[in-house]
Scaffold this motif. Sequence first.
Motif, PDB file in Angstrom:
ATOM      1  N   LEU A  32       0.399  -1.052  -0.154  1.00  0.00           N
ATOM      2  CA  LEU A  32      -0.148   0.016  -0.166  1.00  0.00           C
ATOM      3  C   LEU A  32       1.342   1.481   0.063  1.00  0.00           C
ATOM      4  O   LEU A  32       0.349   2.259  -0.027  1.00  0.00           O
ATOM      5  CB  LEU A  32      -0.948  -0.043   1.424  1.00  0.00           C
ATOM      6  N   ALA A  37      -0.109   1.645  -5.576  1.00  0.00           N
ATOM      7  CA  ALA A  37      -0.709   1.918  -4.815  1.00  0.00           C
ATOM      8  C   ALA A  37      -1.070   3.155  -4.678  1.00  0.00           C
ATOM      9  O   ALA A  37      -1.588   3.411  -4.896  1.00  0.00           O
ATOM     10  CB  ALA A  37      -0.817   1.294  -3.125  1.00  0.00           C
ATOM     11  N   PHE A 158      -6.473   0.773  -1.597  1.00  0.00           N
ATOM     12  CA  PHE A 158      -5.707   1.445  -1.614  1.00  0.00           C
ATOM     13  C   PHE A 158      -4.792   2.404  -0.840  1.00  0.00           C
ATOM     14  O   PHE A 158      -3.697   2.534  -1.042  1.00  0.00           O
ATOM     15  CB  PHE A 158      -5.489   1.617  -3.072  1.00  0.00           C
ATOM     16  N   SER A 159      -5.528   2.689   0.352  1.00  0.00           N
ATOM     17  CA  SER A 159      -4.681   3.670   1.516  1.00  0.00           C
ATOM     18  C   SER A 159      -4.449   3.264   2.551  1.00  0.00           C
ATOM     19  O   SER A 159      -5.593   1.805   2.994  1.00  0.00           O
ATOM     20  CB  SER A 159      -5.834   4.960   1.554  1.00  0.00           C
ATOM     21  N   TYR A 191      -7.822  -5.195  -5.360  1.00  0.00           N
ATOM     22  CA  TYR A 191      -6.316  -5.055  -4.792  1.00  0.00           C
ATOM     23  C   TYR A 191      -5.158  -6.561  -4.594  1.00  0.00           C
ATOM     24  O   TYR A 191      -4.548  -6.470  -4.291  1.00  0.00           O
ATOM     25  CB  TYR A 191      -7.663  -4.798  -3.369  1.00  0.00           C
ATOM     26  N   TYR A 195      -1.705  -7.170  -5.979  1.00  0.00           N
ATOM     27  CA  TYR A 195      -1.253  -7.597  -4.705  1.00  0.00           C
ATOM     28  C   TYR A 195      -0.273  -8.624  -5.119  1.00  0.00           C
ATOM     29  O   TYR A 195       1.101  -8.494  -4.813  1.00  0.00           O
ATOM     30  CB  TYR A 195      -1.450  -7.995  -3.199  1.00  0.00           C
TER      31      TYR A 195
END
Length: 205
Positions: A32, A37, A158-159, A191, A195
């Motif tokens: 992240l 991200a 994504f935060s 996400y 990842y």
Amino acid sequence: MTAQKSVIPMNEHGRAITQEDIKPTVLPDAYLTSSIASALVDFKMPRFEDLPTVGLYRDQVIGIVEQTLGPLGTCIDGELLTPSMVNNYVKAGLIAAPVKKLYNREHVARLLVICIFKQVLSIQAIATLFKIQRVTYMVDVAFDYVAVELENAVRSAFSIDATPQPDSASHVTRESLLVRNAVTAFAAKAYLLGYLHYIGYEGSE
């Protein structure tokens, strides 16, 4: 009574899996804070009024869709949009047929939404959502709602310290809840795929 044999999980090298094998090498927090991200946090969708008002040929439409959704590239499963896909969406009634081979901004708007929704929904389910939407909202209103909710969902996913955003609909309806759920599902899948891409997963051989 026959004694059951214990099954020992094996890794790809044929030896028993140890704690070291399943120990994560890259934690989600590192992901992240990565450039991948960070770029997704800043992802922006155009609004309906920003879409081209002139007629476009199919290849131009595909180019606009690819450019718009390009920042999500590491989070997209499969091909984004191809000429044959556009033709199939016309045949399925998801978008109207072009006029003299030209597509308008309603076509572009619907194709952008299709490319997002098809990551988590079947084409039949998308067609049903579009039918429901047509009864309640004009295309421009529906598209702008998807754009805002998609930005919010991706930003939250994504935060590290993002808080869920309230529904942006002026009046929450069945239709808005369905769309909100769809974009939330997309963000969750994005996400995961992002990842896996970040840690170097290339898929099975």
